[in-house]
Every structure is written in structure tokens, then in C-alpha cells.
Design a protein around this motif. Sequence first.
Motif, PDB file in Angstrom:
ATOM      1  N   VAL A  95      58.375  13.803   9.373  1.00 48.19           N
ATOM      2  CA  VAL A  95      58.146  14.086  10.795  1.00 48.19           C
ATOM      3  C   VAL A  95      57.324  12.959  11.417  1.00 48.19           C
ATOM      4  N   ARG A  96      56.197  12.628  10.799  1.00 46.08           N
ATOM      5  CA  ARG A  96      55.336  11.569  11.340  1.00 46.08           C
ATOM      6  C   ARG A  96      56.048  10.217  11.313  1.00 46.08           C
ATOM      7  N   ARG A  97      56.810   9.968  10.271  1.00 48.43           N
ATOM      8  CA  ARG A  97      57.554   8.707  10.170  1.00 48.43           C
ATOM      9  C   ARG A  97      58.591   8.600  11.287  1.00 48.43           C
ATOM     10  N   THR A 116      49.628   2.562  11.993  1.00 47.56           N
ATOM     11  CA  THR A 116      49.218   3.664  11.135  1.00 47.56           C
ATOM     12  C   THR A 116      49.222   3.241   9.669  1.00 47.56           C
ATOM     13  N   ASN A 117      48.940   4.177   8.769  1.00 45.12           N
ATOM     14  CA  ASN A 117      48.908   3.863   7.346  1.00 45.12           C
ATOM     15  C   ASN A 117      50.265   4.135   6.693  1.00 45.12           C
ATOM     16  N   ILE A 118      50.346   4.036   5.361  1.00 45.03           N
ATOM     17  CA  ILE A 118      51.637   4.194   4.688  1.00 45.03           C
ATOM     18  C   ILE A 118      52.152   5.632   4.732  1.00 45.03           C
ATOM     19  N   TYR A 119      51.272   6.583   5.014  1.00 46.11           N
ATOM     20  CA  TYR A 119      51.691   7.975   5.121  1.00 46.11           C
ATOM     21  C   TYR A 119      51.980   8.370   6.566  1.00 46.11           C
ATOM     22  N   TYR A 120      51.908   7.405   7.466  1.00 40.98           N
ATOM     23  CA  TYR A 120      52.151   7.642   8.890  1.00 40.98           C
ATOM     24  C   TYR A 120      51.242   8.750   9.421  1.00 40.98           C
ATOM     25  N   ASN A 121      50.001   8.770   8.953  1.00 41.54           N
ATOM     26  CA  ASN A 121      49.073   9.804   9.388  1.00 41.54           C
ATOM     27  C   ASN A 121      47.835   9.155   9.975  1.00 41.54           C
ATOM     28  N   PRO A 122      47.599   9.219  11.244  1.00 38.91           N
ATOM     29  CA  PRO A 122      48.376   9.913  12.263  1.00 38.91           C
ATOM     30  C   PRO A 122      49.515   9.040  12.788  1.00 38.91           C
ATOM     31  N   ALA A 123      50.461   9.698  13.420  1.00 32.83           N
ATOM     32  CA  ALA A 123      51.550   8.990  14.101  1.00 32.83           C
ATOM     33  C   ALA A 123      51.107   8.734  15.538  1.00 32.83           C
ATOM     34  N   PHE A 124      51.613   7.672  16.118  1.00 32.75           N
ATOM     35  CA  PHE A 124      51.204   7.304  17.478  1.00 32.75           C
ATOM     36  C   PHE A 124      52.408   7.221  18.400  1.00 32.75           C
ATOM     37  N   SER A 125      52.191   7.674  19.629  1.00 28.29           N
ATOM     38  CA  SER A 125      53.137   7.429  20.716  1.00 28.29           C
ATOM     39  C   SER A 125      52.384   6.592  21.750  1.00 28.29           C
ATOM     40  N   ASN A 141      50.851   7.566  24.604  1.00 22.49           N
ATOM     41  CA  ASN A 141      49.641   8.211  25.117  1.00 22.49           C
ATOM     42  C   ASN A 141      49.036   9.240  24.174  1.00 22.49           C
ATOM     43  N   TYR A 142      49.640   9.464  23.019  1.00 21.80           N
ATOM     44  CA  TYR A 142      49.184  10.506  22.113  1.00 21.80           C
ATOM     45  C   TYR A 142      49.071   9.967  20.692  1.00 21.80           C
ATOM     46  N   PHE A 143      48.226  10.630  19.901  1.00 21.37           N
ATOM     47  CA  PHE A 143      48.330  10.468  18.458  1.00 21.37           C
ATOM     48  C   PHE A 143      48.617  11.843  17.889  1.00 21.37           C
ATOM     49  N   ILE A 144      49.478  11.872  16.871  1.00 21.07           N
ATOM     50  CA  ILE A 144      50.065  13.110  16.406  1.00 21.07           C
ATOM     51  C   ILE A 144      49.719  13.318  14.942  1.00 21.07           C
ATOM     52  N   THR A 145      49.235  14.515  14.626  1.00 23.03           N
ATOM     53  CA  THR A 145      49.028  14.931  13.246  1.00 23.03           C
ATOM     54  C   THR A 145      49.792  16.228  13.032  1.00 23.03           C
ATOM     55  N   THR A 146      49.806  16.694  11.783  1.00 23.13           N
ATOM     56  CA  THR A 146      50.565  17.895  11.468  1.00 23.13           C
ATOM     57  C   THR A 146      49.720  18.886  10.691  1.00 23.13           C
ATOM     58  N   TYR A 147      49.948  20.156  10.954  1.00 25.02           N
ATOM     59  CA  TYR A 147      49.402  21.228  10.130  1.00 25.02           C
ATOM     60  C   TYR A 147      50.248  21.292   8.851  1.00 25.02           C
ATOM     61  N   ASP A 148      49.775  22.023   7.854  1.00 28.67           N
ATOM     62  CA  ASP A 148      50.621  22.311   6.701  1.00 28.67           C
ATOM     63  C   ASP A 148      51.807  23.146   7.164  1.00 28.67           C
ATOM     64  N   VAL A 149      52.947  22.947   6.527  1.00 26.59           N
ATOM     65  CA  VAL A 149      54.144  23.699   6.889  1.00 26.59           C
ATOM     66  C   VAL A 149      53.920  25.176   6.605  1.00 26.59           C
TER      67      VAL A 149
END
Length: 164
Positions: A128-130, A142-151, A153-161
Motif C-alpha cells: 500500500v505504502r509503496r 522515504t526508507n526501504i519500507y516506504y514508511n511513511p509514504a509521501f504525497s 501535501n500529506y504523509f501516510i502511515t498505516t494501521y495494522d490490517v
Amino acid sequence: MDFYGQYILEYILILGFSILVALSTLSLVYDINEINTIMASARSGVLLGSEMDGLAIYPHETFDNYLENHPRLKIGSKITFIRVLYEKEGYDPIYKKNKIKLKIYASTKSVYNTDDRECIGDRINYYVRRSICKSFKTENLTNIYYNPAFSDNYFITTYDVSWI
């Protein structure tokens, strides 16, 4: 006949008002478009991540880890995507962007172990982040895990599924 220029003044006022309304709604439309792009990228990433787990296709290091610790994940499993929701968490002064946190809901009947489900959820969140980073061309931020992802105007993280 227009001896006093009234038609021209009315035309200028209507044109000026139209431009003012268009410019005032432009930022709102841009923000909505950016969130729609984030959500579409997230859905695409969920489908790609669940497809990779469903086919049991992993990078070499992950495969070795699963071979040792999660042998159930070497066998393909059916993962059903339910929905993805987002939550705006306000402005973050560190990143100087607004934060969005994504919550993904999925289901599977073939994986019962919570550790195995957590591994599958981590893989889905990664994709998802990738996918979001690739959509906005921000892989270099971002880092190799794409955490956080950037747009933009936003930076995006994820909760556990969440497994339903």
C-alpha cells in the motif's frame, strides 16, 4: 444602445465574480483529488499485496524467514479485500505536512494463526505504502519500507490490517 457602458461593467463584474469563485474552489478540488489518488493507490497496493501473498511470491530474505518461522505462508492462500478507510490526524511539524493514517480491512479463511496474519498484513501495508509513493513519485523521500509514504501535501502511515 449602450451610451453609458453599463453592459461592459456588468460583464466585467460577472467575469470577475466567476474567476473569484473558480479560484476559491480550486484548492478544495485539488485536495479532494489528492486524497482520491491516495485511496486509489492504496486499493491498488492492497490488491497487489494480497495477490503476492495469495501466490506465495516473496523476496529471498522473506522466503527464508517464512520457511523457518511461518511455514504456512509458503502455501498460497486466498485473501479477500474488504475496504480501506483513511483518518486525517492533523498537521505534523516534523514533516511539515498533514498526516493520514490508513486502515485496511481484509479477510481470509485459510490462515488462522495470528502471527501469520500479521506477516500477511505487514506485506499488504508495505505494498500500500509503496503504491502511494510510486503514484506521487516520492520513493526517494522515504526508507526501504516506504514508511511513511509521501504525497504532495500529506504523509501516510498505516494501521495494522484488521482481519474480519
